[in-house]
Design a protein around this motif. Structure first.
Motif, short mmCIF file in Angstrom:
data_model
loop_
_atom_site.label_atom_id
_atom_site.label_comp_id
_atom_site.label_asym_id
_atom_site.label_seq_id
_atom_site.Cartn_x
_atom_site.Cartn_y
_atom_site.Cartn_z
N LEU A 13 1.17 7.03 -6.54
CA LEU A 13 0.03 7.94 -6.69
C LEU A 13 0.42 9.36 -6.30
O LEU A 13 -0.05 10.33 -6.91
N LEU A 41 2.30 1.75 -3.52
CA LEU A 41 1.30 2.33 -4.41
C LEU A 41 1.06 3.80 -4.05
O LEU A 41 0.95 4.66 -4.94
N ALA A 42 0.99 4.09 -2.76
CA ALA A 42 0.75 5.48 -2.34
C ALA A 42 1.83 6.40 -2.91
O ALA A 42 1.56 7.50 -3.35
N LEU A 68 -5.61 -0.23 -4.28
CA LEU A 68 -4.77 -1.42 -4.12
C LEU A 68 -5.51 -2.71 -4.47
O LEU A 68 -4.93 -3.64 -5.02
N VAL A 78 0.83 -1.21 0.00
CA VAL A 78 0.00 0.00 0.00
C VAL A 78 0.87 1.26 0.00
O VAL A 78 0.52 2.28 -0.61
N ALA A 83 -4.69 4.95 -2.02
CA ALA A 83 -3.94 3.71 -2.24
C ALA A 83 -4.68 2.51 -1.64
O ALA A 83 -4.71 1.44 -2.24
#
Ligand code: TRP
Length: 336
Positions: free
Chosen positions: A97, A93-94, A139, A90, A135
């Motif tokens: 982003l 991904l954050a 996700l 996570v 995220a």
């Protein structure tokens, strides 16, 4: 056919749910768990944004929340429960982003101003909150996000960010939709606009029958009405708002009819507050007693919660890794 996905998280900054949480979110989740593939992360990383000095309670809070979920009837066979920080993808991904998220967009977040006004420290982590939440949602490539009204803005950030990612790198994410509970905000027992955990105006799912009775009997009603023989206001009266929210629970038509009768009598001034409150106690007890009983059953099996969380976390992690594969591929960052 694959089922659509739902994701919604809770911060483990507390260990029990109240009626407002039930009406605003839990009720929806119970209803939707059959139709959708549901993910519920317990977002300990989000909790840290306001809770970093008391982290030792997080574990106990996680247990409390899990007992709450299970006692209202969320079924671990249908719902994937997991711990956010145990799915470290996570954070990866954050970050991806975050480089696409316009800073001024999240600088405007109403929740940030609110938290600063409440005296929380102005940290980078708190600022970054909406990116991490986006995220969470993206996700598992969730389609729907059931949340309370106050969280709608955050889901919109997730939408904006997903759209930007897809426009930049190609279609990876479904655009998530917020799903707001039917009775979005339950007032407090003191007549304040919102029932809050630390406002002293909440009825908790874990309250005993005596505590519930005491809280209901002390509830705020129509302040302009002094005697039971005066016409009273039903619309802004928390006692009636609670009746509307809970009388139809468990499909009890009799309670719905009685609620309508009491409203009529209240408007005319032919019923005392105390009689309506007695009825509310009855309605709430019918709702709460089975929840208490289920909770007692789950409390007897301390290992069960660990098992549910371990299995859920493994499953979420697998999903997360698949998403990150797609993301890296779209971003041309697979390398080898
Ligand atoms: N911000 C939510 C709250 O304060 C918690 C949360 C974190 C969340 N990530 C989420 C909710 C993802 C829905 C989806 O309650």
């Amino acid at each position: 056919m694959t089922r659509k996905r739902i994701l919604t998280g809770d911060r483990p900054t507390y260990d029990s749910f109240h009626l407002g949480n039930y009406v605003g979110s839990l009720r929806n989740r119970v209803k939707l768990q059959d139709e959708y593939e549901m993910f519920i992360p317990i977002v300990d990383l989000h909790a840290l944004t306001t809770y970093f000095d008391k982290t030792k309670q997080i574990e106990g809070n996680i247990r409390g929340l899990m007992l709450g979920y299970l006692s209202v009837g969320l079924d671990p066979e249908k719902v994937t429960f997991f711990i956010q920080s145990k799915v470290p993808e996570v954070l990866e991904l954050a970050y991806f982003l975050s480089v696409l998220t316009p800073r001024p967009l999240i600088a405007r977040q109403p929740a940030l101003k609110e938290k600063l006004d409440q005296g929380f420290q102005d940290t980078v982590g708190l600022f970054y909150y909406p990116v991490l939440m986006a995220a969470d949602i993206l996700l598992v490539r969730a389609n729907l996000v059931p949340v309370g009204k106050d969280q709608k803005a955050h889901v919109e950030y997730a939408r904006d960010i997903a759209i930007k990612f897809n426009n930049t790198y190609g279609e990876v994410f479904p655009i998530p939709e917020p799903l707001i509970g039917e009775v979005p905000t339950l007032p407090g027992t003191d007549g304040q606009a919102k029932m809050g955990k630390s406002s002293g105006n909440a009825i908790f799912l874990t309250d005993s029958a005596e505590e519930v009775r005491k809280k209901v009997m002390g509830m705020y009603t129509d302040p302009a009405r002094i005697h039971g023989d005066e016409p009273g206001d039903v619309e802004n009266n928390p006692v009636f708002i609670y009746l509307d929210a809970f009388a139809s629970q468990a499909g009890n038509k009799r309670h719905v009819t009685r609620t309508e009768q009491y409203k009529e009598r209240y408007r005319k001034g032919t019923v005392k507050d105390v009689e309506v409150k007695e009825f509310l106690v009855e309605v709430l007890e019918e709702f709460l007693e089975p929840i208490r009983q289920r909770r007692t059953e789950f409390e007897k099996q301390p290992e069960l919660i660990n098992k549910i969380l371990k299995e859920g976390t493994a499953k979420a992690r697998k999903e997360a890794q698949q998403t990150l594969d797609l993301v890296r591929k779209a971003m041309k960052m697979e390398y080898f």
